[in-house]
Design a protein around this motif. Structure first.
Motif, PDB file in Angstrom:
ATOM      1  N   PRO A   1      -0.791   6.934   2.056  1.00  0.00           N
ATOM      2  CA  PRO A   1      -1.593   5.789   2.504  1.00  0.00           C
ATOM      3  C   PRO A   1      -1.856   5.867   4.008  1.00  0.00           C
TER       4      PRO A   1
ATOM      5  N   ILE B   1       0.845  -1.191   0.000  1.00  0.00           N
ATOM      6  CA  ILE B   1       0.000   0.000   0.000  1.00  0.00           C
ATOM      7  C   ILE B   1       0.883   1.244   0.000  1.00  0.00           C
TER       8      ILE B   1
ATOM      9  N   PHE C   1      -8.043   6.366   0.446  1.00  0.00           N
ATOM     10  CA  PHE C   1      -7.667   4.989   0.783  1.00  0.00           C
ATOM     11  C   PHE C   1      -8.724   4.288   1.640  1.00  0.00           C
TER      12      PHE C   1
END
Length: 655
Positions: free
Chosen positions: A468, A438, A475
């Motif tokens: 992130p 991520i 997100f």
């Protein structure tokens, strides 16, 4: 109405106050983070002076469009075309084909006063790539000239309709342009910055000063009011220069700060005020007189210097270049600007003819560079082993051909798309995901390598052009899915820290938000691997893979201290999070930095596809090292090897 055209030295002083911050901003001095507002001050000055001249000529019944455009040609074109001609041999000797092609396009656009449109299409004003464009600064000249094609015609049409009509038209244009600029600052920032509709209000502000404020009316203000108002104007300009930065939404309402400041100075800096005394000093007036030439010279000098060095130029070098701008500016002012503005040196027909010839030559050379692809025969390729090596097309194509659309579909549907390639893939065609990477693009470029190092596992990456963080709405679906999916064992977080911290979130908030994100993942039972970052170079791999014949320099390395400065900025905010319980912090920078240098190559193999993104070989190398150094990922690898009898789908990266 203004009927006097007397010289105002304080205006030249104001030009100096405007040009110096612009130069220092482009030189990279962070103390002048809002130095770009000098251009906005120039627009107000230009609107005022040009309108003042037009009104003076109309009032005396001697206005002529031909004379107006002749005056503009004398003022703008000789020095501009001369600087462009000087740039041509430097471009030939230094620029690689891709950049030479871009430069050739800009030569054509500048010659047609449309460079603002070109740069709007190409890149943002504050992007690193823009800093290497020698003619980037000409966007403001294009805006002015586009405005002055329309403005005199509009004045001729409405002037005799009376002050009320003139005021109404100006006010309507001003409001519409300002509203567009403010809207675009958040929605279409490049359009608002580069294009005339977002800038016209600044020129109109100057025009309004000239049209509706009788210069003699300022005599009715007391010395105290004039002193306070003019000092406030300088203070507003200074505030914008020192308090604004690249992240300030601009132009728009923020641009009112320097432009109102300029207006206050123009109106109230009368004789007897402190502002007038300061701005009329010989030094500032002298700088103001050569300010146009200084503006023309500074960007090519900076751009070619940055292009031909392996490092971000240090402050000493950039300070020297800032100083060097002014002798060059004086010479071009003295021997180019001044003679061509003298009608006894060259007649009106001559200035138009010579300008047409120069423009024709520049257009022809620009077209040749564009059509040839940047004169590629000038360069040769160095002996480097490459695979998907430069830019993102081959890298993205490799992902598309060898990986599968990411799951779940709700995330794939909202994922980024670049040049038709979905930027969200996984290594196996399965709903069962083992490892999730991520982050931003610095997570994406590790997918190939980590997936190859974990051939038995399904590895996915989820990326956005932002941080992130659990608090980041972009997100939201990613973290909701990852936290809820019991099959995902390890979450890898990778971020381009030096880009994101301070831009996408305030520096002091980043550590706490990252800590909260990691804590949320741990509470969901996920093992977290937090990665350090790879080096960010101040040149791109074209300059490593190619060189201009016969003596061009190959640039593949930079001193490690440059990368260390980046790490010093973010380490204090990232390492403490990596030291949290049950979190691994992996540093893999030694793969690229050894013996005091960071390199784009590993022996004969190129490892980067741009200044900070790994290519396929670079990703494979980094991914293998990250898996090897992570106890969590190594355990996944070993457990997969011991499950020899367990059914599995083959990895797309297995031989």
């Amino acid at each position: 109405m203004i009927t006097s055209s007397r010289y105002r030295p304080e205006i030249d002083g104001l030009r100096a106050v405007s040009i110096v911050p612009v130069i220092l901003f482009h030189a990279g001095f962070q103390e002048f983070g809002g130095g770009f507002v000098g251009v906005d001050v120039f627009f107000v000055i230009s609107g005022y002076l040009i309108t003042k001249i037009i009104i003076h000529d109309i009032t005396n019944e001697r206005f002529s469009l031909a004379k107006f455009y002749e005056r503009r040609a004398r003022r703008i074109l000789p020095a501009l075309f001369f600087v462009m001609m000087v740039c041509l041999p430097f471009a030939w000797l230094t620029l690689l084909p891709r950049d030479m092609k871009d430069f050739s396009q800009s030569v054509m656009a500048v010659s047609l006063f449309s460079s603002n449109i070109l740069f709007y299409i190409e890149s943002g004003y504050f992007s690193p790539a823009a800093e290497l464009k020698p003619l980037l600064h000409t966007w403001s000249l294009a805006v002015e000239e586009q405005y002055y094609i329309i403005f005199p015609l509009m004045i001729l049409l409405i002037w005799r309709m009376g002050n009320a009509v003139v005021a109404t038209v100006f006010l309507a244009i001003f409001i519409c342009s300002l509203l567009f600029a403010d809207w675009s600052a958040s929605n279409l920032p490049k359009a608002g910055f580069y294009l005339l509709p977002g800038r016209a209000w600044e020129l109109i502000m100057g025009a309004a000063i000239a049209c509706f404020l009788d210069r003699s009316a300022t005599n009715g203000f007391s010395p105290v009011i004039s002193n306070v108002a003019s000092a406030a104007g300088l203070a507003l300009i200074a505030a914008a220069v020192f308090l604004f930065d690249r992240q300030t939404p601009f132009p728009g309402l923020h641009a009112l700060v320097p432009t109102i400041g300029a207006a206050l100075v123009i109106i109230f800096a009368v004789r007897g005020t402190l502002a007038h005394a300061m701005l009329s000093s010989r030094v500032l007036v002298g700088i103001g007189l050569i300010s146009y030439s200084a503006y023309l010279w500074h960007q090519p000098i900076f751009a070619f210097t940055k292009y031909t060095t392996t490092l971000e130029p240090n402050k000493i070098l950039m300070a020297f270049l800032c100083v060097a701008v002014f002798p060059l500016a004086y010479l071009s002012w003295r021997f180019i600007e001044q003679p061509f503005r003298d009608a006894s040196f060259i007649k009106g027909r001559g200035i138009f003819l010579s300008s047409a010839v120069a423009a024709g030559v520049l257009l022809s050379l620009g077209a040749a560079g564009q059509l040839s692809g940047g004169f590629p025969l000038r360069v040769e390729r160095n002996q480097l082993v490459t695979q998907g090596d430069i830019e993102s097309t081959e890298f993205n194509a490799f992902l598309a051909e060898n990986f599968f659309r990411c799951r779940p579909e709700v995330i794939a549907a909202e994922a980024l798309v670049e040049d038709g390639f979905l930027r969200c893939v996984q290594s196996k065609e399965s709903d069962v995901i083992d490892v999730a990477i991520i982050g931003d693009s610095h997570a994406e470029h590790l997918q190939i390598g980590i997936a190859a190092a974990l051939p038995e596992r399904n590895v996915v990456y989820y990326t956005k052009d932002s941080l992130p963080l659990i608090s980041n709405e972009e997100f939201k679906n990613v973290f909701s899915f990852v936290r809820a999916d019991e099959h995902i064992e390890v979450v890898i977080i990778s971020i381009h820290y030096i880009l994101r911290i301070g831009r996408d979130v305030h520096e002091r908030d980043f550590e706490e938000e990252l800590r909260a994100t990691v804590r949320a993942l741990r509470e969901a039972g996920k093992k977290v691997v937090l990665l350090d970052d790879n080096p960010r170079f101040y040149f791109d791999p074209y300059r490593c893979a190619y060189r201009v014949k016969p003596f061009g320099i190959t640039t593949c390395k930079m001193v490690k201290s440059v990368f260390d400065e980046d790490r010093d900025f973010y380490h204090g905010r990232v390492v403490p999070v990596g030291e949290m319980e049950e979190v691994e912090y992996i540093d893999f920078s030694d793969l690229f930095c050894q013996d005091g240098y960071c390199s784009m190559t590993d022996g004969p193999v190129l490892q980067f596809r741009d200044a900070n993104h790994l290519n396929i070989p670079g990703s494979l190398k980094a991914g293998a090292a990250i898996v090897q150094r992570s106890a969590y990922l190594s355990k996944l690898l070993e457990s997969a090897r011991t499950q020899a009898d367990a059914p599995r789908s083959p990895s797309v990266l297995e031989e």
